[in-house]
Design an enzyme around this catalytic site. Sequence first.
Site, short mmCIF file in Angstrom:
data_model
loop_
_atom_site.label_atom_id
_atom_site.label_comp_id
_atom_site.label_asym_id
_atom_site.label_seq_id
_atom_site.Cartn_x
_atom_site.Cartn_y
_atom_site.Cartn_z
CB SER A 132 -7.84 -11.30 43.00
OG SER A 132 -9.67 -10.85 42.83
CE1 TYR A 146 -13.86 -17.54 45.18
CE2 TYR A 146 -15.19 -16.63 43.41
CZ TYR A 146 -14.16 -16.62 43.54
OH TYR A 146 -12.75 -17.56 42.70
CE LYS A 150 -10.08 -16.37 45.64
NZ LYS A 150 -9.42 -16.73 45.99
#
Lengths: 235, 98
Positions: A132, A146, A150
């Site tokens: 992550s 992004y 994650k």
Amino acid sequence: MNPVTTPIYLITGTSKGIGEALANYYLQQGVIVVGCSRSHSNIEHESYYHHSVDVTDEQSVKHLFTWVRKTFGRLDVLINNAGIAAMNHAILTPASSVERILQTNVLASFICCREAAKIMKKKAFGRIVNFSTVAVPLNLEGEAAYAASKSGVETLTRVLAREFAEFNITVNAVGPTPIQTELIKNVGDDKINALLARQTLKRMGTFDDVINVVNFFVDEKSDFISAQVVYLGGV
Amino acid sequence: MSMRETLLSIIEQSFEELNDTREPGNLLSFHPEVALYGANSSLDSVDLVNLLLAIEERIEDELDISFTIANEKALSQKNSPFKTVKSLCDYLQIELAK
């Protein structure tokens, strides 16, 4: 090196950065490392096996894991390190970029977890570590796609931890802070400094920081640790 | 041996693999109409996962191909191909003929 007793680790994205550092570290620890990336790898070690694989391609990933099963008969650890980022204001982010990020970070992690679990469950043992980022809890501006991808990886981690628990497979995730790698090479110093200011521990992360957390998760003694996300930097 | 016979043999061997992990009084019998899930099945959800994976692996090894047993089509069909041994064998035969 006895492949019957030596632990088998599969690490994705080993051509550079954290993946390369993890592969080199575990090779030093005496395990067999199967690495993959789209490009070739500079790692030269008798216990390192590199495969050129696009992790978003289901068939290619399946071939890789079938090779692991047929070659070693088992898989002890999967480290889902391969990932991409794009730092842009959401208004300036094309859909194709979002799609690429989701495919590499979420879809590829899912496919690798699924194929790894198929092998691990036969031995009723496995450790999976996903990646992550602190961008998730910090809700970082400019990283919508992004961070969202994650977040997906974190949910994947928690749900798969439950689904794989009956096979004695743990699934956890590490959330690194910025580390000086190619992933953030185009991010300006002002942005990095602003991010570091939001961390409890205000410094860049290192490969060793990540390895430390991964080591904890993959340790045989960590069989009661699953569905967890550990962020670096006190985030 | 025809493809159907090969597939039935693979499914039977996978049943035996699953039986190796079960108590002697709780073994699965193998015949075409055995229910693989639902009220009439002796398999729980983990048994079914283990059975399908064993079949997938044997198909890959014995036929030397890359094969994923649970594709989107299989999961979206109104009548699941994983209902009985017979329906599973029918489904595998069609998929492998592609």
